[in-house]
Design a protein around this motif. Structure first.
Motif, PDB file in Angstrom:
ATOM      1  N   ALA A 287      35.211  38.100  33.956  1.00  0.00           N
ATOM      2  CA  ALA A 287      35.437  37.307  33.049  1.00  0.00           C
ATOM      3  C   ALA A 287      36.393  36.639  32.660  1.00  0.00           C
ATOM      4  CB  ALA A 287      34.569  38.143  31.387  1.00  0.00           C
ATOM      5  N   ASP A 288      37.115  35.260  33.024  1.00  0.00           N
ATOM      6  CA  ASP A 288      38.676  35.013  33.028  1.00  0.00           C
ATOM      7  C   ASP A 288      39.313  35.898  31.793  1.00  0.00           C
ATOM      8  OD1 ASP A 288      37.281  34.279  29.908  1.00  0.00           O
ATOM      9  OD2 ASP A 288      38.049  31.319  31.466  1.00  0.00           O
ATOM     10  N   GLY A 289      38.481  36.328  30.666  1.00  0.00           N
ATOM     11  CA  GLY A 289      40.065  37.004  29.972  1.00  0.00           C
ATOM     12  C   GLY A 289      40.021  38.526  29.738  1.00  0.00           C
ATOM     13  N   ASP A 290      39.479  39.497  30.879  1.00  0.00           N
ATOM     14  CA  ASP A 290      39.116  40.596  30.995  1.00  0.00           C
ATOM     15  C   ASP A 290      40.495  41.283  31.121  1.00  0.00           C
ATOM     16  OD1 ASP A 290      38.336  43.556  31.609  1.00  0.00           O
ATOM     17  OD2 ASP A 290      36.500  42.874  32.456  1.00  0.00           O
ATOM     18  N   THR A 291      40.684  42.121  30.460  1.00  0.00           N
ATOM     19  CA  THR A 291      42.020  42.247  30.695  1.00  0.00           C
ATOM     20  C   THR A 291      41.866  44.243  30.782  1.00  0.00           C
ATOM     21  OG1 THR A 291      41.977  43.115  28.159  1.00  0.00           O
ATOM     22  CG2 THR A 291      42.881  41.425  29.041  1.00  0.00           C
ATOM     23  N   ILE A 292      39.851  44.720  30.719  1.00  0.00           N
ATOM     24  CA  ILE A 292      39.882  46.555  31.047  1.00  0.00           C
ATOM     25  C   ILE A 292      39.047  46.230  32.560  1.00  0.00           C
ATOM     26  CG2 ILE A 292      38.082  47.873  30.345  1.00  0.00           C
ATOM     27  CD1 ILE A 292      38.286  47.058  27.543  1.00  0.00           C
ATOM     28  N   ALA A 293      39.010  45.449  32.894  1.00  0.00           N
ATOM     29  CA  ALA A 293      38.503  44.998  34.612  1.00  0.00           C
ATOM     30  C   ALA A 293      38.833  43.366  35.157  1.00  0.00           C
ATOM     31  CB  ALA A 293      37.147  46.257  34.810  1.00  0.00           C
TER      32      ALA A 293
ATOM     33  N   VAL B 117      39.191  39.968  36.699  1.00  0.00           N
ATOM     34  CA  VAL B 117      39.042  39.391  38.053  1.00  0.00           C
ATOM     35  C   VAL B 117      39.582  39.991  39.162  1.00  0.00           C
ATOM     36  CG1 VAL B 117      36.968  38.836  36.837  1.00  0.00           C
ATOM     37  CG2 VAL B 117      39.313  37.259  37.802  1.00  0.00           C
ATOM     38  N   ALA B 118      40.387  39.813  38.952  1.00  0.00           N
ATOM     39  CA  ALA B 118      41.989  39.854  40.509  1.00  0.00           C
ATOM     40  C   ALA B 118      41.472  40.928  41.184  1.00  0.00           C
ATOM     41  CB  ALA B 118      42.812  39.199  39.836  1.00  0.00           C
TER      42      ALA B 118
ATOM     43  N   SER C 147      36.049  42.246  40.166  1.00  0.00           N
ATOM     44  CA  SER C 147      35.086  41.784  40.665  1.00  0.00           C
ATOM     45  C   SER C 147      35.356  40.550  41.456  1.00  0.00           C
ATOM     46  CB  SER C 147      34.809  40.406  38.916  1.00  0.00           C
ATOM     47  OG  SER C 147      34.034  41.180  38.172  1.00  0.00           O
ATOM     48  N   LYS C 148      36.636  39.631  41.560  1.00  0.00           N
ATOM     49  CA  LYS C 148      37.139  38.747  42.885  1.00  0.00           C
ATOM     50  C   LYS C 148      37.237  39.845  44.416  1.00  0.00           C
ATOM     51  CE  LYS C 148      38.239  34.768  40.801  1.00  0.00           C
ATOM     52  NZ  LYS C 148      39.938  33.623  40.440  1.00  0.00           N
ATOM     53  N   PRO C 149      37.647  40.843  43.588  1.00  0.00           N
ATOM     54  CA  PRO C 149      37.996  41.508  45.173  1.00  0.00           C
ATOM     55  C   PRO C 149      35.977  42.005  45.674  1.00  0.00           C
ATOM     56  CG  PRO C 149      39.283  42.569  43.800  1.00  0.00           C
ATOM     57  CD  PRO C 149      38.301  41.590  42.755  1.00  0.00           C
TER      58      PRO C 149
END
Length: 306
Positions: free
Chosen positions: A218-224, A226-227, A230-232
């Protein structure tokens, strides 16, 4: 007219030699038509796991699929290795057995946080087990073990085990349940599909995963973010693996905790494509969807291997 002869062709009919030629042609055509008709079941039998009608965009975005769904509760007191949960399953057995998916909630969450996925996916032709973990504070690797224990319970002890094809199983999970999904896939390569939803894990390298994996961020995820999650996760998966990365636009870490058409659409497509080997759903995955008001990014290996 001689015995055994037919009137000549010029009177609109044929002699015996010509008639035999006509009969041969008719017989050949009938054989070809009959063969084509007879081939239809064989063609259908090429994939005995297809369940439900041919999909459309509206059918996989709908809140319910073509199968009526029943549910049964599983008490934590009756199982070991996980915390019980709810099994959602197609009511009718006329279509045969179904693939099955276990779904884990995230840190501090209970099955209620991911319960919407149960009937929504089950109504498309799956048995879905939304589980509670042993404690709400269990870490991702513990959740992985619990997802696998839940699948073992489903296929070996549950009241619906006769409805399940034990060779066609998958795992899903939110947050630490998503991290657990990746670990479960790494630990049990016989699984057919894995979908971590805004997954969280301290391990960022998943090169040992051999299970087709759809990573949802999710582009607005501040807990996990994406950078760092999810992306790694996606990038570390083997490049030869059937894999995809879906980043939700305008979404947060907790978006998977409530009904979401984008998550449902691509999760159903992924599960159908890889658990049921149903290539009718390939159209929703390949070519990869373009960015939109709902999708910030979509990447993947296309076309997928047969």
């Amino acid at each position: 007219m001689l015995p055994g002869r037919f009137p000549s062709r010029r009177f609109g009919v044929y002699n015996d030699v010509q008639l035999r030629s006509v009969f041969t042609t008719v017989t050949l055509v009938a054989a070809l038509v009959g063969g084509a008709i007879g081939a239809s079941p064989a063609i259908a039998a090429e994939n005995p796991y297809e369940r439900g009608p041919a999909p459309t965009n509206s059918s996989i975005e709908a809140s319910r699929g073509s199968f009526a769904v029943s549910e049964t509760s599983v008490s934590s007191l009756s199982v070991t290795g996980f915390g019980g949960g709810t099994i959602y399953y197609p009511t009718s057995t006329s279509a045969g057995t179904f693939g099955a998916i276990a779904v884990s909630p995230g840190y501090t969450g209970t099955q209620s946080s991911i319960s919407w996925l149960g009937p929504r996916i089950a109504s498309q032709g799956f048995v879905v087990f939304t589980i509670d973990t042993i404690t709400t504070l269990d870490q991702p690797d513990s959740r992985a073990s619990q997802l696998l224990a839940a699948l073992d319970y489903l296929t070996q002890r549950s009241a619906v085990r006769a409805r399940i094809d034990a060779t066609r199983l998958g795992v899903m999970g939110h947050s630490m349940g998503g991290g657990g999904t990746l670990r479960a896939a790494a630990n049990r390569p016989a699984l057919q599909a894995a979908i971590p939803l805004t997954g969280w894990h301290t391990d960022k390298t998943w090169g040992d995963v051999r299970v087709p994996t759809l990573v949802v961020g999710a582009d607005g995820d501040t807990i996990a973010p994406v950078a760092t999650h999810s992306k790694p996760f996606y990038n570390s998966l083997p490049s030869s693996l059937d894999r995809a990365y879906l980043e939700l636009r305008g979404a947060t870490h907790f978006t998977p905790n409530s009904s979401n058409t984008t998550i449902a659409k691509y999760s159903i497509s992924w599960l159908k494509r890889f658990i049921d080997n149903d290539t009718r759903y390939e159209q929703f995955l390949c070519p990869t969807p373009s960015s939109s008001l709902l999708i910030a990014e979509f990447r993947g290996n296309c076309p997928h291997s047969s």
